[in-house]
Design a protein around this motif. Structure first.
Motif, PDB file in Angstrom:
ATOM      1  N   LEU A   1      49.164  52.583  60.623  1.00  0.00           N
ATOM      2  CA  LEU A   1      48.060  53.491  60.343  1.00  0.00           C
ATOM      3  C   LEU A   1      46.812  52.831  59.795  1.00  0.00           C
ATOM      4  O   LEU A   1      45.890  53.295  59.994  1.00  0.00           O
ATOM      5  N   ASN A   2      47.196  52.096  59.366  1.00  0.00           N
ATOM      6  CA  ASN A   2      45.903  51.703  57.771  1.00  0.00           C
ATOM      7  C   ASN A   2      46.072  49.982  57.978  1.00  0.00           C
ATOM      8  O   ASN A   2      46.942  49.646  58.371  1.00  0.00           O
ATOM      9  N   ARG A   3      44.964  49.879  57.688  1.00  0.00           N
ATOM     10  CA  ARG A   3      44.006  47.738  57.495  1.00  0.00           C
ATOM     11  C   ARG A   3      44.479  47.092  56.500  1.00  0.00           C
ATOM     12  O   ARG A   3      44.631  48.612  55.643  1.00  0.00           O
ATOM     13  N   GLY A   4      44.142  46.281  56.587  1.00  0.00           N
ATOM     14  CA  GLY A   4      44.481  44.822  54.522  1.00  0.00           C
ATOM     15  C   GLY A   4      45.743  46.255  53.987  1.00  0.00           C
ATOM     16  O   GLY A   4      46.689  45.865  54.770  1.00  0.00           O
ATOM     17  N   PRO A   5      45.722  45.439  53.158  1.00  0.00           N
ATOM     18  CA  PRO A   5      46.899  45.484  52.623  1.00  0.00           C
ATOM     19  C   PRO A   5      48.237  46.591  52.554  1.00  0.00           C
ATOM     20  O   PRO A   5      49.658  45.917  52.692  1.00  0.00           O
ATOM     21  N   HIS A   6      47.101  48.252  52.819  1.00  0.00           N
ATOM     22  CA  HIS A   6      48.192  48.630  52.445  1.00  0.00           C
ATOM     23  C   HIS A   6      48.457  48.965  54.238  1.00  0.00           C
ATOM     24  O   HIS A   6      50.377  49.337  54.114  1.00  0.00           O
ATOM     25  N   GLY A   7      47.693  48.070  55.262  1.00  0.00           N
ATOM     26  CA  GLY A   7      48.563  48.292  56.686  1.00  0.00           C
ATOM     27  C   GLY A   7      49.923  47.307  56.475  1.00  0.00           C
ATOM     28  O   GLY A   7      50.795  47.200  57.047  1.00  0.00           O
TER      29      GLY A   7
ATOM     30  N   PRO B   1      55.679  36.829  46.572  1.00  0.00           N
ATOM     31  CA  PRO B   1      54.820  36.841  47.665  1.00  0.00           C
ATOM     32  C   PRO B   1      54.458  38.108  48.284  1.00  0.00           C
ATOM     33  O   PRO B   1      53.045  38.015  48.319  1.00  0.00           O
ATOM     34  N   SER B   2      55.651  38.661  49.218  1.00  0.00           N
ATOM     35  CA  SER B   2      55.290  39.463  49.755  1.00  0.00           C
ATOM     36  C   SER B   2      54.979  41.209  48.960  1.00  0.00           C
ATOM     37  O   SER B   2      53.956  41.535  49.413  1.00  0.00           O
TER      38      SER B   2
ATOM     39  N   VAL C   1      50.856  44.607  45.400  1.00  0.00           N
ATOM     40  CA  VAL C   1      49.175  44.340  44.693  1.00  0.00           C
ATOM     41  C   VAL C   1      48.186  44.360  44.445  1.00  0.00           C
ATOM     42  O   VAL C   1      47.690  44.746  43.902  1.00  0.00           O
ATOM     43  N   ALA C   2      48.203  44.085  46.275  1.00  0.00           N
ATOM     44  CA  ALA C   2      46.911  43.565  46.493  1.00  0.00           C
ATOM     45  C   ALA C   2      45.748  44.649  47.068  1.00  0.00           C
ATOM     46  O   ALA C   2      44.996  44.833  46.310  1.00  0.00           O
TER      47      ALA C   2
ATOM     48  N   HIS D   1      46.380  47.251  44.907  1.00  0.00           N
ATOM     49  CA  HIS D   1      46.350  48.470  43.750  1.00  0.00           C
ATOM     50  C   HIS D   1      45.259  47.627  43.135  1.00  0.00           C
ATOM     51  O   HIS D   1      44.557  48.387  42.494  1.00  0.00           O
ATOM     52  N   LEU D   2      44.680  46.543  43.109  1.00  0.00           N
ATOM     53  CA  LEU D   2      43.472  45.722  42.739  1.00  0.00           C
ATOM     54  C   LEU D   2      42.449  46.001  43.284  1.00  0.00           C
ATOM     55  O   LEU D   2      41.805  46.483  42.711  1.00  0.00           O
ATOM     56  N   ALA D   3      42.402  46.367  44.663  1.00  0.00           N
ATOM     57  CA  ALA D   3      41.062  47.254  45.399  1.00  0.00           C
ATOM     58  C   ALA D   3      41.131  48.057  45.363  1.00  0.00           C
ATOM     59  O   ALA D   3      39.824  48.305  45.370  1.00  0.00           O
ATOM     60  N   MET D   4      42.170  48.839  44.957  1.00  0.00           N
ATOM     61  CA  MET D   4      41.347  50.905  44.106  1.00  0.00           C
ATOM     62  C   MET D   4      41.347  50.570  43.100  1.00  0.00           C
ATOM     63  O   MET D   4      40.421  51.885  42.391  1.00  0.00           O
ATOM     64  N   ILE D   5      41.453  49.663  42.174  1.00  0.00           N
ATOM     65  CA  ILE D   5      41.186  50.097  41.096  1.00  0.00           C
ATOM     66  C   ILE D   5      39.402  48.845  40.852  1.00  0.00           C
ATOM     67  O   ILE D   5      39.254  49.533  39.472  1.00  0.00           O
ATOM     68  N   HIS D   6      39.122  48.716  41.846  1.00  0.00           N
ATOM     69  CA  HIS D   6      38.037  48.056  41.961  1.00  0.00           C
ATOM     70  C   HIS D   6      36.736  48.685  42.872  1.00  0.00           C
ATOM     71  O   HIS D   6      36.240  48.036  43.544  1.00  0.00           O
ATOM     72  N   GLY D   7      37.271  49.675  43.378  1.00  0.00           N
ATOM     73  CA  GLY D   7      36.509  50.924  43.818  1.00  0.00           C
ATOM     74  C   GLY D   7      36.737  50.873  45.332  1.00  0.00           C
ATOM     75  O   GLY D   7      35.571  51.027  46.085  1.00  0.00           O
ATOM     76  N   GLN D   8      37.155  49.504  46.454  1.00  0.00           N
ATOM     77  CA  GLN D   8      37.504  49.319  47.703  1.00  0.00           C
ATOM     78  C   GLN D   8      38.345  50.238  48.497  1.00  0.00           C
ATOM     79  O   GLN D   8      39.504  50.146  47.745  1.00  0.00           O
TER      80      GLN D   8
END
Length: 567
Positions: free
Chosen positions: A449-455, A548-549, A555-556, A558-565
């Motif tokens: 449903l989602n793109r990026g790391p969450h997908g 790595p996965s 992890v990616a 989470h980093l996006a979330m704390i940077h507001g992305q």
């Protein structure tokens, strides 16, 4: 985080510890085949089954015969369930008139419930008839759980017996577990759920008018009976699509608490049973200590992350913890605890949507499954999976002290270590391999449903859940397709039986060995040092493979979330 939340967690762990020994003693009686108070009621039924099937329960089997009988039994059950699902439209007890399921959905569902995974690519209340739920699915909830406990008994006998050629009778083990443990507990449990408001009816639906005057049709069915074995057998498949977040499956805070207890109580009891079987209950307590340590670390991280909430929402004035995807009647603490409980076991039931957790809060359930679901684990599967790690741990310990490794009086030699590595390696090879395929193919990329790391995490979670025989989903993945139903079905079968067969080979080899007395040079396997080594082996061998996965996914994210992305 609140004091009330921590008190809930403390009460949960305390009650489980209090139940561990009584449940373990009952399981030990079944392991030994001793008479119980329930034999007066179920003894004639047991003997009737043996006569009908032409089985002599006293005739034990070597590991190869035990494995063949177990595999054939489960294969026949899978074919039977496939037929029920395909022919659903022609069969009775179908008040809503549902047609038979598609070939690939029937394949996926039959494999799913046979392997104790209970992954669901469908919404139960709008896809399956009452007969399919009761005959096609609930039968597996009993028998796949009983199979897991029977297999654990077989491995226990491997460690406990001396110079033996057999490891028990699969048919006797499975029958006794079903009749004297699962069935009576589920009868009492179902009555409790009915009294709490969970439906138990053959009606398909009921028309109601809400307080706002809106007319609705609510799906009904034999929910309580399936809910009971779903939890006690660590099956997890919900009668409704929302699973234990649905008020008809889990109506109150009390039912929620009891459901969490029922998921782990048999798995914890089996650790005590193992100690009794090998003649040293401290061995069982040491294993349980390692399991609970990892479990409590996971609960702490998940509760902390969910209570902290989402900094992106905090930035726009929406303060507080993360309540997205959670039921108000349970709250953050109970939802976080449930998520760790159900993935520490191979249950897969959910009372909140893991897809809506914070990235690190959602990573813990994912990581629990990737460890092999040995942090208590499923009924039977958890303890025999953990003992595979114990074999590796004692091998490492043997290298440290410079002598042949020994565990509970049995020498652990090259054959046992190779088979344990083979069984443990199945998980990362299949999970990461199939995730890679889905991440680069058009059919696989159509699912998230989602793109990026969450997908990516949605895909990774699906194959982790399938191979780990958990069955919970990250929710965002559209899995009812030929690609996902087929690939996930294969993953579930491999994840169940490609671990069981090497484990039974280990049991057979150990049973044939003589007992080695403990000496001053033996590495102790009951104290804090051994518990710490077990924890380290599980985390390093089971966890670092997936680092790595996890970095690419939660992890990616989470980093996006704390940077507001956002994506």
């Amino acid at each position: 985080m609140t004091l009330q939340g921590w008190l809930l967690i403390a009460a949960f762990v305390g009650i489980l510890l209090a139940l561990t020994k009584p449940v373990g003693l009952w399981l030990f009686a079944l392991y030994e085949g001793r008479r119980t108070p329930l034999h007066t009621v179920f003894g004639p039924v047991e003997r009737g089954f043996y006569r009908l099937a032409g089985i002599d329960p006293a005739q034990e089997q070597g590991w190869r015969r035990y494995a063949v009988h177990m595999l054939l039994f489960n294969l026949v059950l899978a074919l039977f369930t496939y037929a029920v699902l395909r022919l659903q439209g022609w069969l009775p007890l179908n008040p809503m008139g549902f047609a038979g399921t598609s070939e690939h959905l029937a394949f996926n569902t039959a494999i799913s419930f046979t392997t104790n995974t209970n992954w669901q690519s469908y919404a139960g209340e709008s896809t399956l008839s009452n007969l399919s739920q009761m005959l096609g699915l609930a039968i597996h909830n009993f028998l796949s759980a009983a199979t897991g406990i029977a297999l654990a008994f077989a491995l226990f006998r491997g460690f406990a017996r001396r110079s033996a050629t057999t490891i028990g009778s699969f048919w006797a083990d499975m029958t006794r577990v079903t009749l004297y443990l699962m069935l009576p507990l589920c009868i009492l449990y179902a009555l409790f759920l009915i009294a709490s408001g969970v439906p138990q009816t053959l009606a398909g639906s009921v028309d109601v008018t809400t307080l706002e005057g809106v007319k609705q049709t609510l799906a009904l069915g034999p929910v309580a009976s399936q809910e009971a074995i779903k939890m006690l057998g660590t099956n997890g498949g919900g009668f409704f699509n929302a699973n234990s977040a649905h008020p008809f499956e889990n109506p109150t805070a009390l039912t929620n608490f009891v459901q969490m207890l029922s998921i782990l109580v048999i798995g914890m009891g089996l650790t005590f049973t193992f100690g009794k079987a090998v003649g040293n209950t401290r061995q069982g307590w040491a294993i349980l200590a390692a399991m609970l340590t990892i479990f409590l670390i996971g609960v702490t991280i998940t509760y902390w992350q969910e209570a902290a909430g989402n900094p992106i929402l905090h930035g726009i004035g929406a303060t507080g913890g993360n309540m997205e995807g959670k039921e108000v009647r349970f709250g953050i603490a109970a939802s976080a605890l449930f998520s760790v409980v159900t993935t520490a076991a191979s249950c897969g039931a959910v009372n909140a949507m893991h897809d809506s957790f914070t990235p690190l809060g959602g990573m813990v359930p994912l990581f629990n499954i990737q460890l092999g679901e040995v942090v208590v684990g499923g009924v039977g599967a958890g303890i025999y999976g953990f003992l595979l790690f114990a074999i590796l741990a004692v091998f490492v310990a043997g290298l440290m002290v410079g002598r042949t490794p020994e565990y509970v009086g049995k020498k652990i030699e090259a054959r046992e270590v190779k088979l344990a590595v083979l069984a443990i390696a199945v998980l990362p090879l299949v999970i990461l391999g199939m995730t890679a395929i889905a991440s680069v193919t058009q059919a696989g990329l159509a699912g998230p449903l989602n793109r990026g790391p969450h997908g990516f995490t949605e895909i990774l979670y699906a194959f982790t859940s399938a191979v780990g025989n958990n069955g919970s989903a990250f929710v965002g993945l559209a899995a009812n397709t030929l690609f996902y139903n087929g690939l996930l079905g294969v993953a579930m079968w491999i994840g169940r039986f490609f671990i069981i067969v090497p484990m039974l080979a280990i049991a057979g080899g150990l049973a044939a060995k003589s007992h080695t007395p403990e000496t001053a040079g033996s590495f102790p396997t009951t104290g804090p040092l051994w518990t710490g080594l077990l924890i380290g082996i599980v985390l390093v061998v089971g966890g670092l493979t997936f680092l790595p996965s996890l970095a690419l996914g939660p992890v990616a994210d989470h980093l996006a979330m704390i940077h507001g992305q956002t994506f």
